[in-house]
Enzyme design. Structure first.
Site, PDB file in Angstrom:
ATOM      1  N   HIS A  81      58.438  50.780  46.806  1.00  0.00           N
ATOM      2  CA  HIS A  81      57.265  51.345  46.130  1.00  0.00           C
ATOM      3  C   HIS A  81      57.423  51.312  44.605  1.00  0.00           C
ATOM      4  CE1 HIS A  81      56.531  53.683  50.124  1.00  0.00           C
ATOM      5  NE2 HIS A  81      56.317  52.384  50.230  1.00  0.00           N
ATOM      6  N   HIS A 238      48.131  50.619  51.699  1.00  0.00           N
ATOM      7  CA  HIS A 238      49.585  50.761  51.624  1.00  0.00           C
ATOM      8  C   HIS A 238      50.293  49.466  52.032  1.00  0.00           C
ATOM      9  CE1 HIS A 238      53.279  52.869  51.001  1.00  0.00           C
ATOM     10  NE2 HIS A 238      53.739  52.162  52.009  1.00  0.00           N
ATOM     11  N   ASP A 242      53.087  47.629  49.812  1.00  0.00           N
ATOM     12  CA  ASP A 242      54.384  47.149  50.312  1.00  0.00           C
ATOM     13  C   ASP A 242      54.551  45.645  50.064  1.00  0.00           C
ATOM     14  OD1 ASP A 242      55.442  49.529  51.244  1.00  0.00           O
ATOM     15  OD2 ASP A 242      54.728  49.258  53.298  1.00  0.00           O
ATOM     16  N   HIS A 265      57.368  44.122  56.385  1.00  0.00           N
ATOM     17  CA  HIS A 265      58.513  43.711  55.558  1.00  0.00           C
ATOM     18  C   HIS A 265      59.225  42.478  56.133  1.00  0.00           C
ATOM     19  CE1 HIS A 265      58.161  47.106  52.924  1.00  0.00           C
ATOM     20  NE2 HIS A 265      58.304  47.969  53.909  1.00  0.00           N
TER      21      HIS A 265
END
Ligand code: ZN
Length: 289
Positions: A81, A238, A242, A265
């Site tokens: 973040h 969000h 990311d 991720h």
């Protein structure tokens, strides 16, 4: 006179303290301005004499719960973040000093870091910013998940998600550097998790600092946070946050349009690896304004 996009750093140092979401420990963080071509580096003040850790993909040592970088015995965890704040605000150079191994989670978004950096001020430096300039599409596909970059003279990331959960469903959002929409539309979006996953994490004694203060927690048909959502589509925002943090580990921004679908991720990191291997599909250099 030819003008190029220039590198940026902070106008002065800024400090913040908070709790690590996995360690449960309090950590103190100072972000300092840095010279041109320094990049983003982390320094562990509690491990004097250890080498600074550069925020580059080749130093990623773990991504199972958070993005962890490491070199020569020193690690720094949960960087995503803060890295998203740097990427979203276009900061190229900074030194991050930390007195523990985990970056504090704050409210689960990039709000605090972004506001602190903006309040402190961002300055342009003399050297041109370096970019990956995409010439041919590069894609990674895993079943129905994908990350693709298209050659376009823009700096955009579009994320799409599709969850079967009734409160999430299909959502899509674009970050456009030219529109400067990071702070208002992306940086406030918090991490989210399903209550059953959080219980599992606690069982393994991870997520010690995790609470409704730093994540949206979703039950079967409702959100457990009393204050509700910050945006109706906070989830995909969000995801974009990311992704910005993940792709920043390339070390330079990409000129092109990155489109992700149901990514996370793991696939983002596979994309970075594939991107770097396909070095006939891009070149590097400055870009004229
Ligand atoms: Zn996140």
């Amino acid at each position: 006179m030819t003008r190029y996009f220039l590198q940026k750093t902070l106008s002065q140092s800024v400090s913040v303290a908070g709790t690590g979401v996995h360690s449960g420990k309090q950590a103190h963080l100072t972000i300092k301005p840095a010279l041109e071509n320094h990049g983003i580096k982390f320094r562990r003040l509690d491990l004097p004499g250890t080498q600074d850790i550069q925020a580059l993909f080749k130093l990623v040592v773990d991504t199972s719960l958070a993005t962890v970088l490491g070199t020569n015995g020193a690690i720094v965890s949960t960087i995503e973040h803060l890295m998203a704040s740097f990427a979203g605000l276009g900061i190229d150079n900074a030194l991050v000093e930390l007195n523990d191994y985990e970056i504090p989670i704050m409210d689960g978004s990039a709000k605090v870091f972004t506001q602190l950096i903006k309040k402190t001020g961002i300055v342009e430096q003399a050297a041109p910013k370096q970019f990956f300039i995409v010439k041919k599409p590069i894609k990674v596909i895993d079943d129905d998940k994908s990350v693709i970059v298209y050659p376009e003279s823009c700096f955009k990331i579009t994320c799409g998600i599709d969850f079967t959960h009734p409160l999430i469903g299909k959502q899509k959002i674009t970050f456009d550097r030219a529109k400067n929409n990071f702070e208002k539309e992306i940086s406030y979006a918090r991490t989210f998790g399903f209550i059953q996953d959080l219980e599992l994490l606690k069982k393994f004694s991870l997520g010690k600092g995790g609470s409704l203060d730093n994540a949206i927690v979703i039950d079967k048909d409702k959100i457990l946070n009393e204050e509700g959502l910050r945006y109706p589509d906070e989830f995909v925002r969000h995801k974009l946050l990311d992704s910005l943090g993940d792709f920043s580990l390339l070390g330079m921004p990409i000129q092109g349009h990155i489109v992700t679908y149901k990514s996370g991720h793991t696939l983002n990191h596979l994309f970075i690896k594939t991107f770097l291997e396909n070095n006939d599909a891009w070149e590097t250099g400055p870009i004229k304004i």
